[in-house]
Design an enzyme around this catalytic site. Sequence first.
Site, PDB file in Angstrom:
ATOM      1  N   LYS A 230      19.209  31.138  37.534  1.00  0.00           N
ATOM      2  CA  LYS A 230      18.057  31.670  38.238  1.00  0.00           C
ATOM      3  C   LYS A 230      17.934  30.944  39.559  1.00  0.00           C
ATOM      4  O   LYS A 230      18.372  29.801  39.715  1.00  0.00           O
ATOM      5  CB  LYS A 230      16.775  31.542  37.417  1.00  0.00           C
ATOM      6  N   THR A 241      20.304  23.266  43.088  1.00  0.00           N
ATOM      7  CA  THR A 241      19.500  24.243  43.787  1.00  0.00           C
ATOM      8  C   THR A 241      18.851  25.246  42.868  1.00  0.00           C
ATOM      9  O   THR A 241      18.226  26.162  43.355  1.00  0.00           O
ATOM     10  CB  THR A 241      20.408  25.013  44.742  1.00  0.00           C
ATOM     11  N   ASN A 468       6.874  33.516  49.963  1.00  0.00           N
ATOM     12  CA  ASN A 468       6.514  32.113  49.788  1.00  0.00           C
ATOM     13  C   ASN A 468       5.067  31.821  50.164  1.00  0.00           C
ATOM     14  O   ASN A 468       4.463  30.879  49.641  1.00  0.00           O
ATOM     15  CB  ASN A 468       7.483  31.229  50.575  1.00  0.00           C
ATOM     16  N   THR A 473      -0.152  32.988  44.120  1.00  0.00           N
ATOM     17  CA  THR A 473      -1.195  33.986  43.874  1.00  0.00           C
ATOM     18  C   THR A 473      -0.690  35.083  42.970  1.00  0.00           C
ATOM     19  O   THR A 473       0.478  35.179  42.673  1.00  0.00           O
ATOM     20  CB  THR A 473      -1.673  34.585  45.208  1.00  0.00           C
TER      21      THR A 473
END
EC number: 2.3.1.35
Length: 473
Positions: A230, A241, A468, A473
């Site tokens: 992922k 990473t 980003n 939210t």
Amino acid sequence: MKAHQSLHVVAGFVRFPMSKTGQSRCYSILKDISIPASKQKFVPSSGTYPKGFLAAGAHAGVKESNTQFPDVALICSETPCSAAAVFTTNKFQAAPVQVSKQVLEAREGADITGVVINSGCANAVTGKGGLEDAKSMSAKVDECNGTPSTSSKRPSTLVMSTGVIGQRLPIEKILNTIPVAHSSLSSTHKAWLTAARAICTTDTFPKLLSRTFTLPSSPNHTYRIAGMTKGAGMIHPNMATLLGILCTDVPISPAALKLLLSHAVSRSFNCISIDGDTSTNDTVALLANGAAGGQTITTPSSPNYAAMQTVLTSFAQSLAQLVVRDGEGATKFVTVRVLNSPSQADARAIASTIARSPLVKTALYGKDANWGRILCAIGYTQGIQAGTVVPERTSVSFKPVDGSEELKLLVNGEPEIVDEERAARILQDEDLEIVVDLGGGERGEEGMGGEEGIYWFCDFSHEYVTINGDYRT
């Protein structure tokens, strides 16, 4: 001797629904798991998985906004495994990274039984409580496996987490979900794909690959390797990473496995960049249970070592490239190849600098053949030897995906007259290769060299900022 390989990546998508527009991006995959039409070809509809490994995914609701999608994954072996892992170099290493290191060190890479992963919360920078949460996840899987860890019996399950940093896990939800996932462990493609889906965050598609191959000592014997990963943002190596779990049924000792993985990661996951950020959590783990039988690979001099290295490195590169293809807001998959460098380290440093340059990435998004930005990145690369970059020897070109002649932009420090219409056509394609030739000549010439470095990266779009900016939210 090279190993024979067969890659199981079949176009098509079987369960995750496509968005109505066919092109929308999931800003939060927990809210919307629509797969853009352009990404469906990367999701396998079948696979061949290593003997003795089982997978599962289940819903815990780690994020309150996730009311139905899997967010806890298990990968377990029916027999104890050799295991190795490479971890992030970020100083704020997350609790699951610390716990997985402890598990591997305590068992010296032997007798590992599996991996448990959650998405939705990174369990990073969460103090002593976060460490206890990660340990409890490992212990719960061991308990489900019938091998509970005690004061005298060390844990045998690795732990990974991904999501928002600085928040505690809803640990009771996860501990209650682990037995549910464990009860559905299976060797089927559906189970593996569900597990791959469960580790996603801002990913637009689950990243899962499998291959079959042979090894020199047993040319009629079929071995298997499978892996999931992922990652779509906070991607830049050092390691690492992202999250990656690779499994194989080849018999390999822990010591040899560690060497094999280190080599493969340095040429795959450490050669990709999305945004230049290195996460607190990132881990790539390799498990080998030997269930397929045959000669055990114990050292680099073992008959099957070199062939296994080739298979593993190629497989890891394919997985790593899927991460780049799913970069947040990305519209391009770019290969940058630096040729004729005095050293591989310098070539990779230059490729890395180009790959993480915001100006290069935004120019590519705008389909602008602004090669001056590439040259600028080459020129400010840090940590390379004096004389590696000589302007009068440097050339830059675009290599089209259709195999046609390279579009030369700069030759031996002299700018070419660029066919802007052809450049625009080349930049319309999703895939692009940038070739930088440092003009170092053939290896062996005094003061020169013929070393090469490669990186894979994507462009920056408006959507990267949106994704980003909205992440929590």
